[in-house]
Write a protein that holds these residues in place. Structure first.
Motif, PDB file in Angstrom:
ATOM      1  N   ILE A 103      41.084  40.763  30.338  1.00 63.11           N
ATOM      2  CA  ILE A 103      40.075  40.466  31.339  1.00 63.11           C
ATOM      3  C   ILE A 103      39.244  39.212  30.769  1.00 63.11           C
ATOM      4  CG2 ILE A 103      38.026  41.255  32.505  1.00 63.11           C
ATOM      5  CD1 ILE A 103      38.938  44.234  31.834  1.00 63.11           C
ATOM      6  N   ASN A 104      39.213  38.135  31.772  1.00 68.37           N
ATOM      7  CA  ASN A 104      38.586  36.869  31.545  1.00 68.37           C
ATOM      8  C   ASN A 104      37.309  36.887  32.228  1.00 68.37           C
ATOM      9  OD1 ASN A 104      40.521  35.823  29.236  1.00 68.37           O
ATOM     10  ND2 ASN A 104      41.785  35.678  31.011  1.00 68.37           N
ATOM     11  N   ILE A 105      36.144  36.806  32.011  1.00 72.30           N
ATOM     12  CA  ILE A 105      35.111  36.617  32.783  1.00 72.30           C
ATOM     13  C   ILE A 105      34.508  35.058  32.530  1.00 72.30           C
ATOM     14  CG2 ILE A 105      32.809  37.211  33.341  1.00 72.30           C
ATOM     15  CD1 ILE A 105      33.455  39.934  32.181  1.00 72.30           C
ATOM     16  N   LEU A 106      34.990  34.437  33.653  1.00 74.60           N
ATOM     17  CA  LEU A 106      35.032  32.858  33.578  1.00 74.60           C
ATOM     18  C   LEU A 106      33.555  32.503  33.703  1.00 74.60           C
ATOM     19  CD1 LEU A 106      38.450  32.078  34.976  1.00 74.60           C
ATOM     20  CD2 LEU A 106      37.858  32.139  32.314  1.00 74.60           C
ATOM     21  N   GLU A 107      32.842  32.855  34.834  1.00 70.92           N
ATOM     22  CA  GLU A 107      31.575  32.688  35.158  1.00 70.92           C
ATOM     23  C   GLU A 107      31.054  33.834  35.677  1.00 70.92           C
ATOM     24  OE1 GLU A 107      30.963  29.054  37.626  1.00 70.92           O
ATOM     25  OE2 GLU A 107      33.293  28.999  38.059  1.00 70.92           O
ATOM     26  N   HIS A 145      27.763  32.109  40.947  1.00 75.16           N
ATOM     27  CA  HIS A 145      29.237  32.203  41.017  1.00 75.16           C
ATOM     28  C   HIS A 145      29.741  33.021  40.305  1.00 75.16           C
ATOM     29  CE1 HIS A 145      32.955  30.869  42.774  1.00 75.16           C
ATOM     30  NE2 HIS A 145      33.577  30.846  41.515  1.00 75.16           N
ATOM     31  N   ILE A 146      30.480  34.147  40.882  1.00 80.83           N
ATOM     32  CA  ILE A 146      31.246  35.296  39.573  1.00 80.83           C
ATOM     33  C   ILE A 146      32.492  34.696  39.798  1.00 80.83           C
ATOM     34  CG2 ILE A 146      31.686  37.763  39.403  1.00 80.83           C
ATOM     35  CD1 ILE A 146      28.669  37.041  39.210  1.00 80.83           C
ATOM     36  N   HIS A 147      33.269  34.610  38.694  1.00 82.48           N
ATOM     37  CA  HIS A 147      34.855  34.059  38.760  1.00 82.48           C
ATOM     38  C   HIS A 147      35.241  34.913  37.444  1.00 82.48           C
ATOM     39  CE1 HIS A 147      38.095  30.737  38.350  1.00 82.48           C
ATOM     40  NE2 HIS A 147      38.434  32.138  38.433  1.00 82.48           N
ATOM     41  N   ILE A 148      36.292  35.854  37.916  1.00 83.60           N
ATOM     42  CA  ILE A 148      37.007  36.930  37.104  1.00 83.60           C
ATOM     43  C   ILE A 148      38.486  36.642  37.084  1.00 83.60           C
ATOM     44  CG2 ILE A 148      37.098  39.344  36.170  1.00 83.60           C
ATOM     45  CD1 ILE A 148      34.471  39.677  37.351  1.00 83.60           C
ATOM     46  N   ASP A 194      37.611  47.916  38.515  1.00 90.70           N
ATOM     47  CA  ASP A 194      36.208  48.090  38.841  1.00 90.70           C
ATOM     48  C   ASP A 194      35.559  47.120  38.426  1.00 90.70           C
ATOM     49  OD1 ASP A 194      36.530  50.448  40.456  1.00 90.70           O
ATOM     50  OD2 ASP A 194      36.989  51.446  38.357  1.00 90.70           O
ATOM     51  N   ILE A 195      34.617  46.392  39.286  1.00 89.17           N
ATOM     52  CA  ILE A 195      33.757  45.284  38.966  1.00 89.17           C
ATOM     53  C   ILE A 195      32.144  45.802  39.389  1.00 89.17           C
ATOM     54  CG2 ILE A 195      33.196  42.755  39.241  1.00 89.17           C
ATOM     55  CD1 ILE A 195      36.099  42.505  40.006  1.00 89.17           C
ATOM     56  N   VAL A 196      31.404  45.536  38.315  1.00 84.40           N
ATOM     57  CA  VAL A 196      29.951  46.289  38.768  1.00 84.40           C
ATOM     58  C   VAL A 196      28.900  45.027  38.051  1.00 84.40           C
ATOM     59  CG1 VAL A 196      28.268  47.854  38.311  1.00 84.40           C
ATOM     60  CG2 VAL A 196      30.689  48.395  38.743  1.00 84.40           C
ATOM     61  N   LEU A 197      28.038  44.747  39.014  1.00 83.61           N
ATOM     62  CA  LEU A 197      26.813  43.878  38.456  1.00 83.61           C
ATOM     63  C   LEU A 197      25.620  44.670  38.910  1.00 83.61           C
ATOM     64  CD1 LEU A 197      26.009  41.169  37.671  1.00 83.61           C
ATOM     65  CD2 LEU A 197      25.901  40.350  39.854  1.00 83.61           C
ATOM     66  N   HIS A 198      24.849  44.612  37.692  1.00 88.30           N
ATOM     67  CA  HIS A 198      23.432  45.371  38.140  1.00 88.30           C
ATOM     68  C   HIS A 198      22.361  44.641  37.181  1.00 88.30           C
ATOM     69  CE1 HIS A 198      23.688  47.598  34.323  1.00 88.30           C
ATOM     70  NE2 HIS A 198      24.857  47.753  34.394  1.00 88.30           N
ATOM     71  N   PRO A 199      21.270  44.571  37.538  1.00 86.15           N
ATOM     72  CA  PRO A 199      20.059  44.167  36.486  1.00 86.15           C
ATOM     73  C   PRO A 199      19.881  45.166  35.423  1.00 86.15           C
ATOM     74  CG  PRO A 199      19.302  44.946  38.604  1.00 86.15           C
ATOM     75  CD  PRO A 199      20.813  45.081  38.721  1.00 86.15           C
ATOM     76  N   VAL A 256      45.353  38.879  38.607  1.00 89.56           N
ATOM     77  CA  VAL A 256      44.253  39.225  40.026  1.00 89.56           C
ATOM     78  C   VAL A 256      43.098  38.368  39.786  1.00 89.56           C
ATOM     79  CG1 VAL A 256      42.660  40.934  41.153  1.00 89.56           C
ATOM     80  CG2 VAL A 256      44.814  41.585  40.353  1.00 89.56           C
ATOM     81  N   VAL A 257      42.646  37.539  40.779  1.00 89.21           N
ATOM     82  CA  VAL A 257      41.589  36.625  40.611  1.00 89.21           C
ATOM     83  C   VAL A 257      40.569  37.157  41.680  1.00 89.21           C
ATOM     84  CG1 VAL A 257      40.663  34.171  41.134  1.00 89.21           C
ATOM     85  CG2 VAL A 257      42.758  34.478  40.064  1.00 89.21           C
ATOM     86  N   PHE A 258      39.161  37.353  41.183  1.00 87.16           N
ATOM     87  CA  PHE A 258      37.944  37.768  41.917  1.00 87.16           C
ATOM     88  C   PHE A 258      37.080  36.727  41.681  1.00 87.16           C
ATOM     89  CE2 PHE A 258      33.989  39.610  42.408  1.00 87.16           C
ATOM     90  CZ  PHE A 258      34.223  40.239  43.709  1.00 87.16           C
TER      91      PHE A 258
END
Length: 139
Positions: A39-43, A57-60, A72-77, A97-99
């Protein structure tokens, strides 16, 4: 009577052929060996401070040696896992897979920290999982 024997033998032969072809497919599915997931979280980057909260910008990228399964991709404060800004479930079988998604986080106060979490299954039954995450904030 000969016609009845012929039909019965034909049905038996077809049944055995169908059974053996399913067996071969099942064996083939399990002969792949161990599937490695990266898993590469690029941005955004780890501990990055985003200057423009309205254009996050989210780039995974999720790469597998064989194929991906559930992601599964989750973003939360920070401190509020119930406020899911992103809650995405992907079921992909591609090797890569690119998200990517642009988000407006300007409704959150400056200095808010966020957690971006990615979990991917390395097998179809999800017995083995790979996890990656980053924390970032906005100005």
């Amino acid at each position: 009577m000969k016609m009845m024997k012929f039909s019965w033998l034909t049905m038996l032969a077809l049944g055995l052929l169908t059974f053996s072809s399913c067996e071969k497919e099942d064996d083939h599915d399990h002969d792949h060996g161990h599937n490695e997931i990266t898993i590469n979280i690029l941005e955004p980057g780890p501990d990055e401070v985003l200057a423009d909260a309205s254009d996050a910008h989210i780039h995974i990228e999720i790469e597998a040696t064989d194929s991906n399964h559930d992601i599964d991709i989750v973003l939360h404060p920070d401190g509020n896992v119930d406020d899911k800004i992103l809650d995405v479930h992907l079921h992909e079988h591609d090797q890569k897979v690119v998200f990517e998604q642009d988000l407006d986080l300007s409704s959150y106060p400056a200095g808010t920290k966020f957690h971006l979490e990615v979990e991917a299954c390395s097998d179809h039954d999800c017995e083995e999982k790979v996890f990656a995450d980053v924390e970032f904030s906005i100005q």
